[in-house]
Enzyme design. Structure first.
Site, mmCIF file in Angstrom:
data_model
loop_
_atom_site.group_PDB
_atom_site.id
_atom_site.type_symbol
_atom_site.label_atom_id
_atom_site.label_comp_id
_atom_site.label_asym_id
_atom_site.label_seq_id
_atom_site.Cartn_x
_atom_site.Cartn_y
_atom_site.Cartn_z
ATOM 1 N N GLY A 1 0.783 -1.231 0.000
ATOM 2 C CA GLY A 1 0.000 0.000 0.000
ATOM 3 C C GLY A 1 0.813 1.278 0.000
ATOM 4 O O GLY A 1 0.307 2.333 0.402
ATOM 5 N N ASN B 1 1.812 2.981 -2.615
ATOM 6 C CA ASN B 1 1.174 3.900 -3.579
ATOM 7 C C ASN B 1 -0.133 4.462 -3.008
ATOM 8 O O ASN B 1 -0.453 5.628 -3.217
ATOM 9 C CB ASN B 1 0.898 3.182 -4.904
ATOM 10 C CG ASN B 1 2.104 3.196 -5.823
ATOM 11 O OD1 ASN B 1 2.490 4.245 -6.332
ATOM 12 N ND2 ASN B 1 2.718 2.038 -6.016
ATOM 13 N N MET C 1 -3.657 -6.777 -7.105
ATOM 14 C CA MET C 1 -3.158 -7.939 -7.843
ATOM 15 C C MET C 1 -4.256 -8.866 -8.354
ATOM 16 O O MET C 1 -3.986 -10.000 -8.721
ATOM 17 C CB MET C 1 -2.142 -8.705 -6.983
ATOM 18 C CG MET C 1 -0.990 -7.852 -6.498
ATOM 19 S SD MET C 1 -0.236 -6.813 -7.781
ATOM 20 C CE MET C 1 1.134 -7.831 -8.246
ATOM 21 N N ILE D 1 -7.541 -9.540 -11.111
ATOM 22 C CA ILE D 1 -7.983 -9.077 -12.429
ATOM 23 C C ILE D 1 -9.488 -8.813 -12.378
ATOM 24 O O ILE D 1 -10.267 -9.712 -12.023
ATOM 25 C CB ILE D 1 -7.612 -10.104 -13.513
ATOM 26 C CG1 ILE D 1 -6.083 -10.172 -13.592
ATOM 27 C CG2 ILE D 1 -8.218 -9.723 -14.869
ATOM 28 C CD1 ILE D 1 -5.533 -11.176 -14.563
ATOM 29 N N HIS E 1 1.701 0.314 -13.165
ATOM 30 C CA HIS E 1 2.391 -0.952 -13.422
ATOM 31 C C HIS E 1 3.900 -0.705 -13.415
ATOM 32 O O HIS E 1 4.379 0.272 -13.998
ATOM 33 C CB HIS E 1 1.948 -1.514 -14.786
ATOM 34 C CG HIS E 1 2.545 -2.857 -15.067
ATOM 35 N ND1 HIS E 1 2.085 -4.016 -14.464
ATOM 36 C CD2 HIS E 1 3.589 -3.231 -15.848
ATOM 37 C CE1 HIS E 1 2.818 -5.037 -14.874
ATOM 38 N NE2 HIS E 1 3.736 -4.598 -15.706
ATOM 39 N N GLU F 1 7.305 5.652 -8.893
ATOM 40 C CA GLU F 1 5.851 5.478 -8.973
ATOM 41 C C GLU F 1 5.144 6.535 -8.125
ATOM 42 O O GLU F 1 4.094 7.067 -8.501
ATOM 43 C CB GLU F 1 5.452 4.081 -8.469
ATOM 44 C CG GLU F 1 5.856 2.960 -9.396
ATOM 45 C CD GLU F 1 5.369 1.591 -8.917
ATOM 46 O OE1 GLU F 1 4.323 1.505 -8.275
ATOM 47 O OE2 GLU F 1 6.068 0.603 -9.200
#
Ligand code: GAR
Length: 193
Positions: free
Chosen positions: A20, A22, A94, A96, A113, A178
């Site tokens: 976490g 980001n 993570m 989809i 990404h 990032e």
């Protein structure tokens, strides 16, 4: 709710699965006057995600869904609708998301990404980059579409790989970038929508 409700700020949900960093960075960013977002909700696909500690400590609203079943996604959609969320930021998420889910939030889901897309989509990015003796890697913020790591690119940042780098040191270097790139990309994306 995190950050002040500026009338023009976009109601945002962040989806996480792990550390976490980001997410933390985006929450801090959202508190700035100049930020175009405020973070209303965090969803974690993992009840043991490290990021949850920060959320608890800072009394930030969060929910856990494992996103394994359609039922979970439907529940998530209900919550997002109830909270009138307009933007989803995937931040180390993570799982989809289904095509249906993405369609419902068409063009309003962003992802970060850890590679220079379209190179190195998917998992274990840093390992593959190092194995291939690449000289550069980096990170990309893109719009999520129904194909993995393939949506329109908003911004990228290149990172030079040194001979001494291993996946761990490279990951650290890229993560630092990032944290600069995601807020920048949000500003760019939201100034156009
Ligand atoms: C970040 O490097 C992010 O780019 C990556 O996972 C890490 C999460 O770190 N995301 C993906 O690989 C998505 N496919 P964080 O939890 O500390 O933000």
């Amino acid at each position: 709710m995190v950050g002040s409700i500026g009338i023009s700020k976009i109601k945002t949900a962040i989806f996480i699965s792990g550390n976490g960093s980001n997410m933390k960075n985006l929450i801090k960013f959202s508190k700035l006057k100049t930020s175009p977002i405020y973070v209303d909700l965090v969803l974690s696909s993992n009840k043991k995600a490290n990021g949850i500690r920060y959320l608890k400590k800072n009394k930030i609203v969060y929910k856990i869904f494992n996103f394994k079943k359609k039922k979970d996604e439907n529940k998530v959609l209900k919550i997002l609708k109830k909270k009138k969320i307009n933007l989803i930021c995937l931040a180390g998420f993570m799982k989809i998301l289904s095509k249906d889910f993405i369609k419902k939030f068409n063009g309003k889901i962003l992802n970060i990404h850890p590679s220079l897309l379209p190179k190195y989509k998917g998992l274990n990015t840093h390992e593959r980059v190092i194995m291939n003796n690449e000289k550069f890697s980096g990170c990309t913020v893109h719009i999520v579409n129904s194909k993995l790591d393939s949506g329109k690119i908003i911004l990228q940042k290149e990172v030079r790989i040194s001979k001494k780098d291993n996946p761990k040191t490279l990951s650290k270097k890229i993560l630092k970038q990032e944290h600069v790139l995601y807020p920048k990309a949000l500003k760019k994306f939201l100034s156009k929508t």
